[in-house]
Design a protein around this motif. Structure first.
Motif, PDB file in Angstrom:
ATOM      1  N   VAL A  18       0.861  -1.193   0.000  1.00  0.00           N
ATOM      2  CA  VAL A  18       0.000   0.000   0.000  1.00  0.00           C
ATOM      3  C   VAL A  18       0.898   1.245   0.000  1.00  0.00           C
ATOM      4  O   VAL A  18       0.723   2.183  -0.787  1.00  0.00           O
ATOM      5  CB  VAL A  18      -0.940  -0.003   1.228  1.00  0.00           C
ATOM      6  CG1 VAL A  18      -1.637   1.337   1.384  1.00  0.00           C
ATOM      7  CG2 VAL A  18      -1.971  -1.123   1.114  1.00  0.00           C
ATOM      8  N   MET A  19       1.914   1.228   0.883  1.00  0.00           N
ATOM      9  CA  MET A  19       2.788   2.411   0.988  1.00  0.00           C
ATOM     10  C   MET A  19       3.642   2.593  -0.259  1.00  0.00           C
ATOM     11  O   MET A  19       3.890   3.724  -0.696  1.00  0.00           O
ATOM     12  CB  MET A  19       3.658   2.315   2.242  1.00  0.00           C
ATOM     13  CG  MET A  19       2.841   2.444   3.513  1.00  0.00           C
ATOM     14  SD  MET A  19       3.859   2.405   4.975  1.00  0.00           S
ATOM     15  CE  MET A  19       4.637   4.024   4.895  1.00  0.00           C
ATOM     16  N   ALA A  20       4.113   1.492  -0.861  1.00  0.00           N
ATOM     17  CA  ALA A  20       4.924   1.615  -2.087  1.00  0.00           C
ATOM     18  C   ALA A  20       4.101   2.296  -3.177  1.00  0.00           C
ATOM     19  O   ALA A  20       4.586   3.194  -3.877  1.00  0.00           O
ATOM     20  CB  ALA A  20       5.404   0.238  -2.546  1.00  0.00           C
ATOM     21  N   THR A  21       2.814   1.905  -3.282  1.00  0.00           N
ATOM     22  CA  THR A  21       1.936   2.516  -4.300  1.00  0.00           C
ATOM     23  C   THR A  21       1.748   4.009  -4.004  1.00  0.00           C
ATOM     24  O   THR A  21       1.855   4.857  -4.899  1.00  0.00           O
ATOM     25  CB  THR A  21       0.553   1.807  -4.294  1.00  0.00           C
ATOM     26  OG1 THR A  21       0.776   0.403  -4.387  1.00  0.00           O
ATOM     27  CG2 THR A  21      -0.318   2.262  -5.437  1.00  0.00           C
ATOM     28  N   GLY A  52       0.423  12.524   1.584  1.00  0.00           N
ATOM     29  CA  GLY A  52       1.707  12.614   2.300  1.00  0.00           C
ATOM     30  C   GLY A  52       1.523  12.392   3.799  1.00  0.00           C
ATOM     31  O   GLY A  52       2.297  11.666   4.433  1.00  0.00           O
ATOM     32  N   ILE A  53       0.468  12.976   4.353  1.00  0.00           N
ATOM     33  CA  ILE A  53       0.212  12.801   5.800  1.00  0.00           C
ATOM     34  C   ILE A  53      -0.234  11.357   6.074  1.00  0.00           C
ATOM     35  O   ILE A  53       0.135  10.771   7.099  1.00  0.00           O
ATOM     36  CB  ILE A  53      -0.836  13.831   6.296  1.00  0.00           C
ATOM     37  CG1 ILE A  53      -0.300  15.273   6.113  1.00  0.00           C
ATOM     38  CG2 ILE A  53      -1.217  13.574   7.753  1.00  0.00           C
ATOM     39  CD1 ILE A  53       0.972  15.600   6.890  1.00  0.00           C
ATOM     40  N   LEU A  54      -0.974  10.759   5.127  1.00  0.00           N
ATOM     41  CA  LEU A  54      -1.371   9.343   5.294  1.00  0.00           C
ATOM     42  C   LEU A  54      -0.119   8.453   5.347  1.00  0.00           C
ATOM     43  O   LEU A  54      -0.043   7.519   6.158  1.00  0.00           O
ATOM     44  CB  LEU A  54      -2.288   8.928   4.126  1.00  0.00           C
ATOM     45  CG  LEU A  54      -2.720   7.462   4.107  1.00  0.00           C
ATOM     46  CD1 LEU A  54      -3.544   7.108   5.343  1.00  0.00           C
ATOM     47  CD2 LEU A  54      -3.540   7.143   2.840  1.00  0.00           C
ATOM     48  N   ILE A  55       0.873   8.763   4.520  1.00  0.00           N
ATOM     49  CA  ILE A  55       2.123   7.983   4.532  1.00  0.00           C
ATOM     50  C   ILE A  55       2.784   8.101   5.908  1.00  0.00           C
ATOM     51  O   ILE A  55       3.283   7.112   6.465  1.00  0.00           O
ATOM     52  CB  ILE A  55       3.065   8.453   3.386  1.00  0.00           C
ATOM     53  CG1 ILE A  55       2.484   8.002   2.043  1.00  0.00           C
ATOM     54  CG2 ILE A  55       4.486   7.920   3.578  1.00  0.00           C
ATOM     55  CD1 ILE A  55       3.187   8.560   0.825  1.00  0.00           C
ATOM     56  N   LEU A  56       2.749   9.303   6.476  1.00  0.00           N
ATOM     57  CA  LEU A  56       3.339   9.497   7.817  1.00  0.00           C
ATOM     58  C   LEU A  56       2.583   8.642   8.858  1.00  0.00           C
ATOM     59  O   LEU A  56       3.214   7.973   9.695  1.00  0.00           O
ATOM     60  CB  LEU A  56       3.274  10.983   8.183  1.00  0.00           C
ATOM     61  CG  LEU A  56       3.864  11.389   9.532  1.00  0.00           C
ATOM     62  CD1 LEU A  56       5.356  11.060   9.597  1.00  0.00           C
ATOM     63  CD2 LEU A  56       3.658  12.884   9.781  1.00  0.00           C
ATOM     64  N   VAL A  57       1.264   8.629   8.775  1.00  0.00           N
ATOM     65  CA  VAL A  57       0.465   7.838   9.734  1.00  0.00           C
ATOM     66  C   VAL A  57       0.779   6.343   9.559  1.00  0.00           C
ATOM     67  O   VAL A  57       0.972   5.608  10.535  1.00  0.00           O
ATOM     68  CB  VAL A  57      -1.057   8.114   9.522  1.00  0.00           C
ATOM     69  CG1 VAL A  57      -1.903   7.151  10.335  1.00  0.00           C
ATOM     70  CG2 VAL A  57      -1.384   9.558   9.887  1.00  0.00           C
ATOM     71  N   ALA A 150      15.988   7.854  -6.120  1.00  0.00           N
ATOM     72  CA  ALA A 150      17.190   7.069  -6.453  1.00  0.00           C
ATOM     73  C   ALA A 150      17.272   5.818  -5.570  1.00  0.00           C
ATOM     74  O   ALA A 150      17.555   4.714  -6.046  1.00  0.00           O
ATOM     75  CB  ALA A 150      18.435   7.938  -6.279  1.00  0.00           C
ATOM     76  N   LEU A 151      16.976   5.991  -4.281  1.00  0.00           N
ATOM     77  CA  LEU A 151      17.041   4.860  -3.343  1.00  0.00           C
ATOM     78  C   LEU A 151      16.009   3.794  -3.721  1.00  0.00           C
ATOM     79  O   LEU A 151      16.289   2.584  -3.675  1.00  0.00           O
ATOM     80  CB  LEU A 151      16.777   5.393  -1.928  1.00  0.00           C
ATOM     81  CG  LEU A 151      16.933   4.434  -0.762  1.00  0.00           C
ATOM     82  CD1 LEU A 151      18.345   3.899  -0.682  1.00  0.00           C
ATOM     83  CD2 LEU A 151      16.578   5.140   0.551  1.00  0.00           C
ATOM     84  N   ILE A 152      14.816   4.253  -4.133  1.00  0.00           N
ATOM     85  CA  ILE A 152      13.760   3.299  -4.511  1.00  0.00           C
ATOM     86  C   ILE A 152      14.168   2.532  -5.775  1.00  0.00           C
ATOM     87  O   ILE A 152      13.916   1.325  -5.889  1.00  0.00           O
ATOM     88  CB  ILE A 152      12.413   4.032  -4.689  1.00  0.00           C
ATOM     89  CG1 ILE A 152      11.882   4.451  -3.313  1.00  0.00           C
ATOM     90  CG2 ILE A 152      11.388   3.155  -5.386  1.00  0.00           C
ATOM     91  CD1 ILE A 152      10.725   5.418  -3.354  1.00  0.00           C
TER      92      ILE A 152
END
Ligand code: HEM
Ligand code: HEM
Length: 200
Positions: A18-21, A52-57, A150-152
């Motif tokens: 989910v987070m990768a997407t 972006g805030i959802l990713i933080l949560v 780049a890291l991804i």
């Protein structure tokens, strides 16, 4: 912590994809957003802030779960340096999953902009109004986002190396998981023979 199972915890696997997407969507939304003007800009920014805030949560949920449930051991034939690089890159990925949304939130706070998430929800500022700080964080948001990209790409290359070249079960540990009970057979080249007996 090493996990007594060849696979990541199911909840961690779901969170990973989910987070990768969301992260990939955010990188592209960010780039399109800053290269356009007019209504598209506003619509993209209205998507960018809440995702972006959802990713933080989600990373706030994911890290404790990861620490509690551990990760499956990497294959024994992987060089110690490669194992350290894998560990270091995962630490950097986690650090960026925290840092990038916080920099975004912080920069809007410093710029005096409201952090609107939609549905009337507005987050409070986390930094004082300071235009010099805004400029610094705005540049940092771009630099960290590019480094993240780049890291991804390196992470993707490593995952495909495991899945398509080495076929050592590492990619499967983050996708469907290994079949149980697992017995090695001639066609089962994704399952290393020396780890064929599942421990959990
Ligand atoms: C993992 C999360 C995030 C990713 C991957 C991400 C990625 C990006 C990218 C790639 C850009 C374009 C940078 C450029 O080319 O200069 C950008 C810009 C921006 N991001 Fe994020 N971002 C994230 C989280 C956030 C959050 C949580 C906020 C605010 C709450 C935010 C606010 C902004 C703003 C305001 C801009 C610049 C808009 C402009 O200057 O016109 N970002 N972001
Ligand atoms: C796009 C954003 C991505 C992010 C932010 C990300 C993040 C992460 C993180 C933080 C870990 C460490 C897991 C842990 O120890 O809890 C991980 C592991 C992993 N990821 Fe990703 N990932 C992304 C995309 C991908 C993609 C596209 C693939 C495959 C094609 C992939 C395959 C894997 C695999 C196989 C592992 C396990 C590696 C191991 O055990 O050493 N990831 N990912």
């Amino acid at each position: 912590m090493t996990r007594p199972s060849p696979d990541f915890h199911l909840a961690l696997r779901v969170l990973h994809w989910v987070m990768a997407t969301l992260v990939l969507a955010m990188l592209f939304i960010g780039v399109f957003m800053v290269s356009t003007t007019g209504p598209a800009y506003v619509a993209l920014l209205d998507l960018h802030r809440p995702i972006g805030i959802l990713i933080l949560v989600l990373v706030l949920l994911r890290l404790p779960l990861r620490l509690a449930t551990g990760a499956p051991a990497l294959p024994d034939d992987l060089a110690p340096l490669q194992k350290r690089i894998a560990w270091g890159s995962h630490v950097l990925l986690y650090a960026t999953l925290f840092a990038l949304p916080l920099i975004g939130w912080g920069m809007l706070s410093a710029g005096g902009y409201p952090v609107r998430l939609g549905g009337g929800i507005v987050l409070p500022p986390i930094l004082p109004h300071d235009l010099a700080l805004y400029a610094l964080l705005r540049a940092a948001h771009t630099a960290v986002a590019l480094a993240f990209f780049a890291l991804i790409l390196l992470h993707l290359a490593a995952a495909l190396m495991h899945g398509l070249v080495r076929r050592d079960g590492v990619l499967r540990s983050m996708t469907t998981g290994h079949r149980r009970p697992r017995t090695p057979s001639a066609g089962d080249d994704d399952v290393p023979v020396d780890s064929a007996t599942p421990a959990a």
